[in-house]
Design an enzyme around this catalytic site. Structure first.
Site, PDB file in Angstrom:
ATOM      1  CD  GLU A  98      -1.687   1.698   2.888  1.00 35.84           C
ATOM      2  OE1 GLU A  98      -1.148   2.808   3.126  1.00 35.84           O
ATOM      3  OE2 GLU A  98      -2.168   0.978   3.780  1.00 35.84           O
ATOM      4  CG  HIS A  99       3.460   2.606   3.326  1.00 34.46           C
ATOM      5  ND1 HIS A  99       4.144   3.519   4.087  1.00 34.46           N
ATOM      6  CD2 HIS A  99       2.390   2.228   4.070  1.00 34.46           C
ATOM      7  CE1 HIS A  99       3.538   3.671   5.253  1.00 34.46           C
ATOM      8  NE2 HIS A  99       2.463   2.895   5.276  1.00 34.46           N
ATOM      9  CD  GLU A 139       1.458   2.900   9.346  1.00 40.16           C
ATOM     10  OE1 GLU A 139       2.166   2.788   8.319  1.00 40.16           O
ATOM     11  OE2 GLU A 139       0.233   2.772   9.346  1.00 40.16           O
ATOM     12  N   GLY A 154     -21.077  -2.532  23.661  1.00 40.33           N
ATOM     13  CA  GLY A 154     -21.510  -3.897  23.390  1.00 40.33           C
ATOM     14  C   GLY A 154     -22.000  -4.027  21.967  1.00 40.33           C
ATOM     15  N   GLY A 155     -21.716  -5.156  21.337  1.00 34.09           N
ATOM     16  CA  GLY A 155     -22.220  -5.376  19.991  1.00 34.09           C
ATOM     17  C   GLY A 155     -21.309  -6.274  19.182  1.00 34.09           C
ATOM     18  CE  LYS A 198     -19.802  28.608  -0.823  1.00 28.57           C
ATOM     19  NZ  LYS A 198     -19.179  28.518  -2.145  1.00 28.57           N
ATOM     20  N   PRO A 199     -18.543  23.902   3.640  1.00 25.73           N
ATOM     21  CG  PRO A 199     -18.727  24.881   5.747  1.00 25.73           C
ATOM     22  CD  PRO A 199     -18.669  25.227   4.284  1.00 25.73           C
ATOM     23  CE  LYS A 200     -18.956  19.305  -0.319  1.00 29.37           C
ATOM     24  NZ  LYS A 200     -18.558  20.718  -0.281  1.00 29.37           N
ATOM     25  CG  LEU A 205     -27.053  22.281  10.054  1.00 27.71           C
ATOM     26  CD1 LEU A 205     -28.270  22.439   9.145  1.00 27.71           C
ATOM     27  CD2 LEU A 205     -27.550  21.914  11.439  1.00 27.71           C
TER      28      LEU A 205
HETATM   29 ZN   LIG Z   1       0.974   2.654   6.716  1.00 28.58          ZN
END
Ligand SMILES: [Zn+2]
Length: 1021
Positions: A113-114, A191, A363-364, A898-900, A902
């Site tokens: 990925e890197h 990392e 919980g879940g 612009k902010p998406k 509210l």
């Molecule tokens: Zn990474």
């Protein structure tokens, strides 16, 4: 207050803290040419498209257009057309992750990925992708989890095609250059070093590592230098070959999903991508499924005792359940999580709290991977709770027994269904990059028509499945883990990857027996019907010619009230942001602690009541601040005022429960102490704030005064705190001015009637100020971090008071520097995983800063940053005019977004209010100014404030080093401050006494208010 919602494969927004999600973390800024792609002819396109889906279910408020595409190579694509978007975005989810790493190369999927960011055959330069995005107002990131690798970016709309072409090469022809991979392995290693001392990562890996032997779930996902370089080298494994193998084996179009969002029409966007992504090879990879569960007989009826890094106490109980994802239409574990994690009257949490044993409960279902899953209950433990682990577990089984007896109940399913429907219908818009990133994985899971709605669907009621899962949650199938410092020195096992110390023991048969005979507890009952579920979703009509920005609608000695009725989002939602100022709240460490405990106790007392509101989408928060209290109410506007009234009643009339006081006080004290185990770069940021603000009590000062905090003191203090106050509030959303004024009256009346509150003097409302660093200074402050092995640094170059032109010069400088900073200091020099540069603003004062966390000593980092800044000066001076213009445009793109949501818009207005600048139209004013800035202006700015010889350079560096222990001579050698090649730093003035340092320096004034807030508004009243 806290619960674990069912984690299907949709990803929550707090990915950064969630263990198991490894991401490439970077900044952007930088210079390349835009390419123009040839449009594929329509016949060529048809030859690559298998099927189109134009009937995707969306919510009523959603104006975007959607199209699903199945390409002939098996790739699933979602195209989103949004004519109002300022940025375009794309996300690719490859349905393969760390669980598919080869056994001899832990971390390979993550490493790949890197590596994909760092050069492809078509765009070989290491920073080609990030530089292109940065130059066009974009950004990018990616993450790897057990089963997914997800890459995403956003960019200015006009440059979408160019960005897509660079992006597509990740999947067509990555370079995976050997020399680059030898360097980048350091970023992966750093990392991992960042995570190694973090308890959530340690606990996650411990659960994995202690699973069934040889199960893929036991794998170590992150990887480090050992697993990805040193050991392979010893064993003759060629890592580059393995990266190529992994890519060519698994990166197959049939397990890839792509989501793109842009301004263009669906057809235009389709033509942009079909050829490009239709060329990805289909290797007919099967998505791996593991039907064997990681928990076998050895993993249940056992208790793990784990030593944490921080002073945490926690109990977790987990059970094996099958993968429930195919039952997304009925979500049986959502039903169960809703009940087990409930916090209202009759709930598990309520009873455990009233016993004084716990404060929070989650919980879940906790997702495992395809083929297996978990159901978990986690509680924190008070000191007393630690002695009652067995009793707590008895309570958990008593609660589950109650569910057996009373469930399933269709009305509860229906309530969850209604709430989820409502969440879908009135969903806030997401930023384009988050939207595609979060939606793309759904393409793997659901039919095309349901990719947007499936996470919110509970259209089928399946009592049989609820009963089936409940049947698996029994004492003989439980795995228990208890986390506490009290196990320190008493453990025999050490986890391989994180070094976590732990013990494991069989739970005695008689204890299991006891839990099996737990029976019922009369305290437990199903929750009552939720009266907070909104029923009125009407939108208040906007008056003609209503103001574009918040206006002052009330200004008295007691309160200052701002209001703006929303005319953008048009959702049945509103935000109330309320600052309640008192000079007593931050008077000294003792009063600061008392104020904090006051808010904690109010929230604790409200929890049973407010939980129902929270799950019905009406939330509140209450916190202590530098200036007093901050209260906010958000979500659906219907029934918000009922909640607010209740919060005010508790606030003005709190009856302190002594037992809860003791438990919460102990928890807060521990939290203050646990700050010492935070990351080195966080410490650097924190000490910078302590040094630069007029007044700041340190965590140590607060911690040391906790002894003085008693119930009597708190009881005496609350009436004093509330006796003189000032309220400043912003009401934004679906409510009229009249309504806002009524709410303010309610607040004022509650305070006046219950606490006889009087207003403060105007002179008591003065805001605190920032330390002014003298010209040509270089201060250094040094601290040690006892927990982590890395060092951290924040370097701050103070520029001065916030003011339009300086704001833009500073932001433009950061825009230009950001990408090269990442490229040079992280990718090339590999100083660390965390390399950040940007603007720092505080108390109206601003400057440029760099933050790094590294395994190199701070003085070395300081030198490297100085060397880099010297290069930047050259870069700016030699920059071609058109490149300079591109950077200006990129910043314009970023600032035009612009902010998406509210709440985001409300927070933006609110930051203008609490800063006292009231510059509501900041974006358009600053963008206009930005467009007039010339390269010479920027060079002058650099020479004035940043250049090594600048007359008005004001530098302060905070150096955080690991504490060196006597038996680790190597690390002390590593961290010794030595001079670095070529760069000679001026001798710093070392700050040893913070108070002495501050007392010798001036303070900045506060920046002026941008509008004369009183005059025009008064005339309107
Ligand atoms: Zn990474």
């Amino acid at each position: 207050m806290h619960r674990l919602t069912v984690l299907y494969r949709h990803l929550s927004s707090n990915l950064v803290v969630k263990p198991g999600f490894l991401r490439i973390n970077q900044q952007l800024g930088g210079g390349l040419k835009q390419i123009k792609l040839e449009k594929a002819s329509s016949e060529a396109m048809e030859s690559k498209v298998e099927c189109r889906y134009d009937n995707i279910i969306k919510s009523a408020e959603d104006n975007r257009l959607y199209r699903g595409l199945l390409l002939k190579n098996g790739m699933k694509i979602l195209i989103i057309s949004d004519s109002t978007t300022e940025k375009a975005a794309a996300a690719m989810d490859v349905h393969i992750g760390s669980l598919s790493d080869p056994w001899n190369l832990p971390g390979l999927a993550h490493f790949l990925e890197h590596m994909l960011f760092l050069g492809t055959k078509k765009y070989p330069s290491e920073n080609a992708y990030m530089q292109y995005l940065s130059e066009h107002g974009g950004s990018s990131n990616a993450f790897t989890s057990g089963q997914h690798t997800n890459y995403y970016f956003d960019v200015g709309c006009e440059h979408f095609e160019g960005a897509l072409d660079r992006f597509a090469q990740f999947f067509l022809c990555p370079l995976l250059n050997e020399e680059v991979s030898e360097r980048e392995v350091n970023a992966v290693d750093q990392e991992n070093t960042r995570n190694v001392k973090q308890d959530n990562w340690r606990l996650f890996q411990l659960q994995k590592s202690t699973s069934k032997k040889n199960h893929v779930y036991t794998k170590f996902n992150a990887g480090n230098k050992n697993t990805l370089q040193t050991i392979p080298l010893q064993e003759g494994v060629n890592v580059r070959e393995e990266l190529l193998n992994f890519h060519s084996k698994y990166y197959s179009s049939n397990i890839m999903a792509l989501a793109i969002l842009g301004k263009d029409s669906l057809d235009t966007m389709e033509s942009m991508i079909v050829d490009l992504f239709g060329s990805v090879e289909n290797k007919s990879v099967e998505i791996p499924v593991w039907l064997e569960h990681p928990y076998g007989e050895e993993q249940v009826q056992v208790e793990y005792n784990v030593v944490p890094v921080k002073d945490l106490r926690q109990l977790n109980i987990s059970f094996a359940i099958p993968d429930m994802s195919e039952h997304y239409k009925s979500k049986p574990s959502h039903y169960l999580g809703h009940l087990v994690g409930h916090e209202g009257v009759g709930s598990l949490l309520s009873e455990l709290k009233s016993q004084g044993w716990v404060n929070m409960l989650y919980g879940g279902e906790k997702a495992g991977a395809k083929g297996f899953s978990f159901f978990t209950v986690t509680v924190d433990l008070s000191e007393e709770g630690l002695d009652h682990v067995e009793d707590i577990i008895t309570h958990i089984f008593q609660y589950l027994n109650m569910l057996h007896k009373e469930c399933p109940q269709e009305w509860i399913h229906k309530e969850c269904q209604d709430l989820d429907n409502m969440r879908f219908q009135f969903k806030d818009k997401e930023r384009p990059s988050s939207y595609v990133m979060m939606t793309v994985a759904n393409l793997h899971e659901y039919p095309f028509t349901e990719v947007l709605s499936a996470d919110y669907t509970m259209s089928e009621y399946r009592p049989d499945l609820i009963t089936m899962i409940l049947g698996l949650l029994t004492p003989d199938k439980a795995r228990i883990s208890v986390v506490s410092k009290s196990f320190e020195g008493k453990t025999e096992n050490v986890e391989k990857w994180y070094g976590t110390e732990y013990n494991v023991k069989k739970v005695p048969a008689d204890v299991i027996q006891k839990w099996q005979n737990a029976g019922l507890n009369p305290k437990f009952s199903l929750p009552a019907r939720n009266d907070f579920i909104p029923t009125d979703f009407s939108i208040v009509p906007n008056e003609e010619g209503s103001p574009a920005f918040p206006t002052l609608i009330k200004d008295t000695p007691m309160s200052k009230v701002w209001h703006k009725q929303d005319d953008t989002f048009l959702l049945p939602k509103a935000c109330y942001f309320i600052d309640i100022t008192s000079p007593l709240s931050y008077l000294d460490p003792l009063h600061t602690n008392l104020t904090r405990l006051f808010t904690v106790l109010v929230k604790d007392a409200l929890n049973e009541y407010a939980y129902a509101a929270e799950i019905a989408g009406i939330g509140y928060s209450l916190d202590s601040t530098y200036y007093g209290l901050y209260l906010n109410i958000s979500g659906y506007n219907d029934k918000q005022d009922i909640l607010l009234k209740k919060v005010l009643e508790k606030l003005t009339n709190l009856q302190i429960d002594v037992k809860r006081f003791e438990v919460l006080k102990e928890m807060y004290s521990r939290m203050l102490k646990n700050f010492s185990a935070e990351q080195p770069h966080q410490h650097a940021v924190y000490y910078t704030t302590v040094l630069m603000s007029e007044l700041a009590w340190t965590k140590d000062e607060l911690s040391n005064s906790m002894e003085e905090v008693t119930v009597e003191r708190l009881k005496a203090f609350i009436p004093q705190l509330l006796s003189r106050l000032h309220v400043e509030a912003l009401f934004y959303g679906n409510l009229s001015k009249q309504r806002a004024l009524e709410v303010v009256d309610m607040i004022e009346n509650e305070l006046k009637n219950t606490c006889s509150t009087k207003p403060l003097l105007a002179s008591q409302l003065v805001k605190r100020r920032e330390i002014q660093l003298p010209d040509g200074c270089y201060f250094q402050y040094r601290k040690c971090n006892d927990v982590h092995d890395s060092s951290g640094i924040e370097m701050y170059y103070q520029v001065g008071l916030q003011e339009t032109e300086n704001n833009m010069l500073l932001e433009l400088l950061c825009q230009i520097i950001s990408e090269p900073c990442f490229d040079t200091l992280r990718t090339q020099e590999q100083l660390g995983y965390i390399v950040f540069s940007g603007v720092r603003r505080s108390n109206g004062v601003q400057g440029f800063r760099v933050i790094i966390q590294s395994n190199k000593p701070p003085s070395y980092l300081d030198c490297r940053v100085e060397a880099f800044l010297a290069q930047m000066k050259e870069l700016i001076i030699n920059m071609k005019d058109e490149e300079f213009e591109r950077q200006v445009s990129a910043l314009v793109v970023k600032r035009s977004v612009k902010p998406k949501k509210l709440t985001t818009q409300c927070r933006k207005y609110w930051s203008e209010i609490i800063s006292g600048q009231y510059h509501f139209d900041r974006d358009s004013v600053e963008i206009a100014c930005l467009k007039t800035i010339t390269k010479d202006n920027l060079i002058d700015f650099f020479n004035k404030y940043i250049d090594a010889n600048a007359s008005q350079r004001h530098k302060i560096s905070v150096h955080v080093k690991p504490t060196v222990t006597a038996d680790e001579p190597d690390s002390s050698e590593n961290m010794t401050d030595k001079p670095v090649d070529g760069i000679v730093l001026t001798e710093p003035v070392v700050v040893t006494d913070v108070t002495y340092f501050k007392s010798g320096l001036s303070l900045f004034p506060r920046p002026a208010s941008y509008i004369d807030s009183l005059a025009p508004a008064k005339s309107k009243l």
